[in-house]
Design a protein around this motif. Structure first.
Motif, mmCIF file in Angstrom:
data_model
loop_
_atom_site.group_PDB
_atom_site.id
_atom_site.type_symbol
_atom_site.label_atom_id
_atom_site.label_comp_id
_atom_site.label_asym_id
_atom_site.label_seq_id
_atom_site.Cartn_x
_atom_site.Cartn_y
_atom_site.Cartn_z
ATOM 1 N N GLU A 79 0.834 -1.206 0.000
ATOM 2 C CA GLU A 79 0.000 0.000 0.000
ATOM 3 C C GLU A 79 0.874 1.264 0.000
ATOM 4 O O GLU A 79 0.617 2.209 -0.764
ATOM 5 N N LEU A 80 1.896 1.281 0.831
ATOM 6 C CA LEU A 80 2.819 2.425 0.854
ATOM 7 C C LEU A 80 3.517 2.589 -0.494
ATOM 8 O O LEU A 80 3.697 3.709 -0.980
ATOM 9 N N TYR A 83 0.926 4.092 -3.018
ATOM 10 C CA TYR A 83 0.680 5.507 -2.776
ATOM 11 C C TYR A 83 1.901 6.351 -3.157
ATOM 12 O O TYR A 83 1.779 7.401 -3.797
ATOM 13 N N GLY A 84 3.081 5.899 -2.751
ATOM 14 C CA GLY A 84 4.295 6.653 -3.062
ATOM 15 C C GLY A 84 4.545 6.743 -4.549
ATOM 16 O O GLY A 84 4.961 7.790 -5.067
ATOM 17 N N THR A 85 4.289 5.637 -5.261
ATOM 18 C CA THR A 85 4.488 5.640 -6.712
ATOM 19 C C THR A 85 3.498 6.562 -7.401
ATOM 20 O O THR A 85 3.864 7.336 -8.297
ATOM 21 N N ALA A 86 2.218 6.485 -7.012
ATOM 22 C CA ALA A 86 1.197 7.323 -7.649
ATOM 23 C C ALA A 86 1.474 8.806 -7.429
ATOM 24 O O ALA A 86 1.462 9.604 -8.382
ATOM 25 N N ILE A 87 1.742 9.179 -6.176
ATOM 26 C CA ILE A 87 2.014 10.592 -5.886
ATOM 27 C C ILE A 87 3.325 11.026 -6.534
ATOM 28 O O ILE A 87 3.422 12.111 -7.137
ATOM 29 N N ALA A 163 2.232 10.982 7.140
ATOM 30 C CA ALA A 163 3.608 11.478 7.058
ATOM 31 C C ALA A 163 4.470 10.549 6.219
ATOM 32 O O ALA A 163 5.317 11.005 5.425
ATOM 33 N N ALA A 164 4.246 9.231 6.355
ATOM 34 C CA ALA A 164 5.013 8.265 5.573
ATOM 35 C C ALA A 164 4.692 8.383 4.086
ATOM 36 O O ALA A 164 5.597 8.417 3.234
ATOM 37 N N ILE A 227 10.879 -0.362 -7.608
ATOM 38 C CA ILE A 227 11.454 -1.443 -6.801
ATOM 39 C C ILE A 227 12.261 -0.868 -5.644
ATOM 40 O O ILE A 227 12.197 -1.367 -4.507
ATOM 41 N N SER A 228 13.015 0.199 -5.904
ATOM 42 C CA SER A 228 13.770 0.842 -4.823
ATOM 43 C C SER A 228 12.829 1.429 -3.772
ATOM 44 O O SER A 228 13.107 1.365 -2.566
ATOM 45 N N LEU A 229 11.709 1.998 -4.231
ATOM 46 C CA LEU A 229 10.732 2.540 -3.285
ATOM 47 C C LEU A 229 10.113 1.428 -2.451
ATOM 48 O O LEU A 229 9.898 1.590 -1.241
ATOM 49 N N PHE A 230 9.828 0.291 -3.091
ATOM 50 C CA PHE A 230 9.259 -0.851 -2.371
ATOM 51 C C PHE A 230 10.190 -1.292 -1.242
ATOM 52 O O PHE A 230 9.754 -1.529 -0.111
#
Length: 302
Positions: A79-80, A83-87, A163-164, A227-230
């Protein structure tokens, strides 16, 4: 007086020039085989250690690998990442277009954002957003530099999860902007000139001409960033978010089975990264159609 030596002509040899009778010998690579044997020996030793060393504690690994708390943490990690990828890529596309703008102001703002968020470590950004209520206790909505209509407590608006997501998304946007910008400028400028000569609007040029061709350059780097974000979601454990690495830490803090629980996290990261890599392959294959003579697009790289 000059003397010139004439080359001696060799009499034709019966059958000597028949290349079909020559025996083809493959090139020998002895050092290659030495390297293969050395790697196989090391690999066999590693596998033997995994199987025979009781320190790996495989029964504990098997007990917690599919535990409910671990599965919930894996879901939160995904989920994180989503969200991080979309934003990140939504904002990154905007920043990339601003960076390519003829307006020096917009280009400067985009450059400053990318410079700042690439310079500050992700863990610092996460802690900053987590503690933003120390700077701004209330977020007011109203006329700029004038009266406010209503306000919201910052600590209620930005939770640890918020915040995350905010930290991951804004950090990812800086890298996504450069990836998108590099993909756009990789498109041959003659394509834009031809589209302009045909009177195609700029918005349609971007959607139908530039981005489809830029995707071939954007996708490999973008997939690496995802992948790095994951894997980078493990950093959000500093703000007490129950993602995979945080949950593993909580469990081995109770039972002291550090290695087995770390292997649980490791295997989950490997499995999910492999799935993302497979998705990346098929998406790249789709956008590679027409760029190669192979009907199926790009093949697996050797």
């Amino acid at each position: 007086m000059s003397v010139s030596a004439q080359p001696r002509l060799r009499a034709p040899d019966d059958g000597g020039d028949d290349l079909s009778k020559l025996r083809v010998v493959p090139a020998r690579h002895p050092w290659r085989w030495v390297g293969i044997v050395a790697v196989l020996v090391l690999l066999a030793q590693f596998v033997n250690g995994l199987a025979t060393n009781p320190g790996w504690d495989w029964p504990t690994f098997a007990r917690y690998f599919t535990a409910e708390s671990i599965l919930r943490a894996v879901g939160l990690t995904l989920e994180l990442t989503a969200y991080g990828t979309a934003i990140g890529f939504a904002l990154g596309i905007v920043l990339a277009l601003m960076r390519l703008s003829h307006s020096r102001f917009l280009s400067g703002v985009s450059w400053a954002y990318i410079w700042a968020f690439r310079s500050i470590p992700l863990i610092v950004q996460l802690l900053f957003w987590f503690n933003i209520s120390y700077l701004y206790q209330e977020l007011d909505f109203g006329i700029p530099f004038g009266p406010s209509f209503f306000g919201i407590d910052t600590k209620d608006l930005i939770s640890p999860m918020g915040a995350a997501v905010l930290g991951l998304g804004l950090h990812q946007a800086a890298y996504a902007a450069e990836i998108v910008r590099s993909g756009i400028i990789s498109v041959d400028h003659g394509q834009l000139e031809a589209a302009a000569a045909l009177g195609i609007p700029k918005s349609r040029q971007l959607r139908r001409i530039i981005l489809p061709q830029a995707m071939r350059s954007i996708l490999p780097n973008a997939a690496n960033e995802v992948i790095s974000l994951f894997k980078g979601t493990s950093i959000v454990s500093v703000v007490a978010i129950g993602e995979l690495f945080y949950q593993v830490q909580v469990i081995y803090g109770r039972n002291a089975r550090v290695v087995a629980l770390l292997m649980v996290a490791t295997v989950w990261y490997i499995v999910l990264t492999t799935l993302l890599s497979i998705v990346q392959h098929y998406v790249e294959k789709h956008y590679a159609k027409g760029a190669t003579r192979d009907k199926g697009g790009w093949k697996w790289a050797r």
